[in-house]
Design an enzyme around this catalytic site. Structure first.
Site, PDB file in Angstrom:
ATOM      1  N   GLY A  17      16.485 104.935  16.097  1.00  0.00           N
ATOM      2  CA  GLY A  17      15.535 106.042  16.162  1.00  0.00           C
ATOM      3  C   GLY A  17      14.079 105.693  15.958  1.00  0.00           C
ATOM      4  O   GLY A  17      13.233 106.578  16.048  1.00  0.00           O
ATOM      5  N   GLU A  40      20.170 100.162  14.082  1.00  0.00           N
ATOM      6  CA  GLU A  40      20.609 100.299  15.477  1.00  0.00           C
ATOM      7  C   GLU A  40      19.474 100.721  16.400  1.00  0.00           C
ATOM      8  O   GLU A  40      19.524 101.787  17.006  1.00  0.00           O
ATOM      9  CB  GLU A  40      21.719 101.359  15.569  1.00  0.00           C
ATOM     10  CG  GLU A  40      22.852 101.158  14.609  1.00  0.00           C
ATOM     11  CD  GLU A  40      23.758 102.390  14.510  1.00  0.00           C
ATOM     12  OE1 GLU A  40      23.334 103.506  14.890  1.00  0.00           O
ATOM     13  OE2 GLU A  40      24.887 102.229  14.048  1.00  0.00           O
ATOM     14  N   GLY A  62      17.328 101.149  19.622  1.00  0.00           N
ATOM     15  CA  GLY A  62      17.491 101.072  21.069  1.00  0.00           C
ATOM     16  C   GLY A  62      16.117 101.101  21.705  1.00  0.00           C
ATOM     17  O   GLY A  62      15.569 100.094  22.155  1.00  0.00           O
ATOM     18  N   ARG A  63      15.524 102.283  21.678  1.00  0.00           N
ATOM     19  CA  ARG A  63      14.211 102.511  22.272  1.00  0.00           C
ATOM     20  C   ARG A  63      13.158 101.514  21.767  1.00  0.00           C
ATOM     21  O   ARG A  63      12.378 100.973  22.545  1.00  0.00           O
ATOM     22  CB  ARG A  63      13.781 103.935  21.908  1.00  0.00           C
ATOM     23  CG  ARG A  63      12.599 104.475  22.647  1.00  0.00           C
ATOM     24  CD  ARG A  63      12.180 105.820  22.031  1.00  0.00           C
ATOM     25  NE  ARG A  63      13.269 106.778  21.939  1.00  0.00           N
ATOM     26  CZ  ARG A  63      13.596 107.642  22.892  1.00  0.00           C
ATOM     27  NH1 ARG A  63      12.915 107.662  24.007  1.00  0.00           N
ATOM     28  NH2 ARG A  63      14.596 108.477  22.717  1.00  0.00           N
ATOM     29  N   ARG A 117      14.080 111.261  32.317  1.00  0.00           N
ATOM     30  CA  ARG A 117      13.481 111.711  31.054  1.00  0.00           C
ATOM     31  C   ARG A 117      12.429 112.816  31.224  1.00  0.00           C
ATOM     32  O   ARG A 117      12.437 113.776  30.454  1.00  0.00           O
ATOM     33  CB  ARG A 117      12.906 110.525  30.264  1.00  0.00           C
ATOM     34  CG  ARG A 117      13.980 109.508  29.845  1.00  0.00           C
ATOM     35  CD  ARG A 117      13.464 108.436  28.903  1.00  0.00           C
ATOM     36  NE  ARG A 117      13.153 108.992  27.609  1.00  0.00           N
ATOM     37  CZ  ARG A 117      11.942 109.268  27.166  1.00  0.00           C
ATOM     38  NH1 ARG A 117      10.875 108.986  27.890  1.00  0.00           N
ATOM     39  NH2 ARG A 117      11.777 109.797  25.981  1.00  0.00           N
ATOM     40  N   TYR A 170      13.776 116.000  29.225  1.00  0.00           N
ATOM     41  CA  TYR A 170      13.141 116.268  27.920  1.00  0.00           C
ATOM     42  C   TYR A 170      11.682 116.649  28.052  1.00  0.00           C
ATOM     43  O   TYR A 170      10.987 116.728  27.044  1.00  0.00           O
ATOM     44  CB  TYR A 170      13.150 115.016  27.044  1.00  0.00           C
ATOM     45  CG  TYR A 170      14.442 114.296  26.857  1.00  0.00           C
ATOM     46  CD1 TYR A 170      15.556 114.939  26.333  1.00  0.00           C
ATOM     47  CD2 TYR A 170      14.545 112.936  27.156  1.00  0.00           C
ATOM     48  CE1 TYR A 170      16.736 114.242  26.124  1.00  0.00           C
ATOM     49  CE2 TYR A 170      15.717 112.233  26.940  1.00  0.00           C
ATOM     50  CZ  TYR A 170      16.813 112.890  26.430  1.00  0.00           C
ATOM     51  OH  TYR A 170      17.964 112.196  26.209  1.00  0.00           O
ATOM     52  N   CYS A 228      16.252 117.218  45.893  1.00  0.00           N
ATOM     53  CA  CYS A 228      16.137 118.650  46.151  1.00  0.00           C
ATOM     54  C   CYS A 228      16.306 119.478  44.884  1.00  0.00           C
ATOM     55  O   CYS A 228      17.304 120.189  44.719  1.00  0.00           O
ATOM     56  CB  CYS A 228      17.151 119.057  47.200  1.00  0.00           C
ATOM     57  SG  CYS A 228      16.924 118.101  48.688  1.00  0.00           S
ATOM     58  N   TYR A 269      16.488 104.339  28.214  1.00  0.00           N
ATOM     59  CA  TYR A 269      16.993 105.612  28.759  1.00  0.00           C
ATOM     60  C   TYR A 269      16.410 105.878  30.149  1.00  0.00           C
ATOM     61  O   TYR A 269      16.146 107.019  30.520  1.00  0.00           O
ATOM     62  CB  TYR A 269      16.716 106.770  27.777  1.00  0.00           C
ATOM     63  CG  TYR A 269      17.234 106.464  26.396  1.00  0.00           C
ATOM     64  CD1 TYR A 269      18.603 106.448  26.157  1.00  0.00           C
ATOM     65  CD2 TYR A 269      16.378 106.119  25.352  1.00  0.00           C
ATOM     66  CE1 TYR A 269      19.107 106.119  24.904  1.00  0.00           C
ATOM     67  CE2 TYR A 269      16.870 105.787  24.098  1.00  0.00           C
ATOM     68  CZ  TYR A 269      18.230 105.789  23.884  1.00  0.00           C
ATOM     69  OH  TYR A 269      18.728 105.456  22.647  1.00  0.00           O
TER      70      TYR A 269
END
Ligand SMILES: *Cc1c(COP(=O)(O)O)cnc(C)c1O
Length: 405
Positions: free
Chosen positions: A226, A260, A262-263, A299, A303, A328, A357
């Site tokens: 995170g 952990e 990721g980003r 993304r 979001y 479309c 992501y």
């Protein structure tokens, strides 16, 4: 690094994902360094970018993997992550996934409900194995991030409440087939405020202390992922600020610290290359139509996420435009009101911060092939995933075509 963007776009075609592996190295080393003096393991969250070469690059430096499906576990193993550095998380593991994870003998199965614990116990009994488990605690802390990427509140589907976690540990301790050795929390993604992390850490550390008091020895303390990154002008948490907070809250506990990210590891290593197809004007609204779309990078649509978009080597007065793809859907955009110079067919746009992501959330919607992926390392570029073809997409359907009912 001096990157010839146009040459890369020419060589590999667009749309295209490019990842700077040297940047990933620096991110990993900075975090590892910040943990120095403490037992730690960095479990890269594979879902952020699960390209085998990306995982392998991190594995070579000693990283473990945090996986949320057996497919991701297999990717980690194939990429060379040591099995004893792999964690399997996620709210909905199937029996066959649990069985495979136990057979691979990975470090931990991270449990997210009592029902799941019973399932893991049952499968472990069938295999005559003892399952090493951790329990994901939901500390009910507001991570102050986007609601879609918040996971640490009771209203989110993730983890179990403190009291439930305690009951589960007591049950697991008694079971012949469960070995409760870890504890875990993960309150959300793109965290830019240290307080909720600290607070959660404190709550979970207290639980570990009370478990030790009843002879349940937690060896792995997993603070989740995170850590936020810069997409626009966010103020982010530095690796040392992060680890110092974790050290402070876990003081006196003899545990291996797991995290952990990721980003943090890959978002700003990546860029998405796309070419301009057309400019168009609907009334006063300017649109730049590109060859990339929401199926490549969802993304912004999903979001309302911001990605900086840059036109390479184009000058002229900048005016606002919506950057939209050929899919479309009205929701198919990569940027809104982006200041861009006048553009022509084949001009190259770079969508920044697309390493996390991005490709992993890509789909074949509108029968669009998935982009190629390229690694940059030590001044060299190499393909790490070929561009998908039409044939790749229909492969699993063709055998059934024109069959009688
Ligand atoms: C998604 C996820 C991560 C990674 O989150 P980032 O924000 O990319 O660091 C880590 N752990 C778990 C359990 C996750 O679900």
């Amino acid at each position: 690094m001096n990157i010839d963007y146009k040459a890369l776009a020419q060589k590999y075609g667009t749309p295209l994902y490019i990842y700077d592996f040297d940047y990933i190295t620096n991110r990993y080393m900075a975090l590892k360094e910040a943990f120095s003096g403490h037992k730690s393991l960095i479990n890269y969250a594979v879902k952020a970018n699960s390209n085998l070469s990306v995982i392998a690059h991190l594995a070579k430096m000693g990283a473990g993997a945090d996986c949320v499906s057996i497919g991701e576990v297999r990717r980690a193993l194939d990429a060379g992550v040591d099995r004893y550095k792999i964690i399997f998380s996620g709210v909905g593991k199937r029996d066959d996934e649990i069985r495979a994870a136990l057979e691979y003998d990975i470090l931990l199965l991270n449990l997210e409900s009592e029902a799941e614990m019973k399932r893991v116990e049952m499968v472990a009994r069938e295999l005559g194995k003892e399952a090493r488990i951790s329990i994901r605690v939901n500390p009910n802390i507001d991570p102050q991030t986007h609601p879609y990427i918040s996971t640490g509140l009771h209203e989110n589907k993730f983890g179990v409440e403190i009291d439930m976690a305690k009951r589960m540990y007591i049950y697991a301790k008694k079971s012949q087939y469960l070995n409760p050795v870890g504890i875990h929390f993960h309150i959300g993604s793109q965290l830019t405020n240290l307080d909720p992390i600290k607070e959660s850490c404190g709550i979970v550390a207290d639980l570990v202390r009370s478990l030790k008091a009843i002879d349940i020895d937690i060896k792995f303390f997993d603070v989740g992922g995170g850590i936020g990154v810069v997409y626009d002008n966010e103020k982010t948490i530095s690796p040392t600020e992060y680890t110092q907070a974790v050290f402070e809250m876990t003081k006196g506990l003899d545990v291996t610290l797991l995290c952990e990210p990721g980003r943090y590891m890959v978002a700003n290593a990546g860029a998405f290359f796309t070419k301009v197809l057309y400019e168009k004007q609907n009334g006063s609204k300017r649109f730049v139509v590109i060859d990339g779309a929401m199926n490549d990078l969802i993304r912004p649509s999903l979001y309302n996420a911001y990605h900086r978009i840059e036109a390479v080597g184009v000058t002229g007065e900048k005016t606002p435009a919506d950057v939209v793809g050929p899919v479309c859907e009205s929701g198919d955009f990569l940027g809104k009101n982006v200041l861009l110079p006048p553009l022509r067919h084949d001009d190259l746009l770079i969508v920044h911060s697309a390493g996390a992501y991005g490709f992993t959330m890509a789909s074949n919607y509108n029968t669009r092939p998935k982009s190629a992926e390229v690694a940059l390392e030590g001044g060299k570029d190499r393909l790490i995933r070929a561009r998908e073809t039409y044939e790749d997409q229909v492969r699993l359907e063709l055998a059934y075509l024109h069959q009688d009912a």
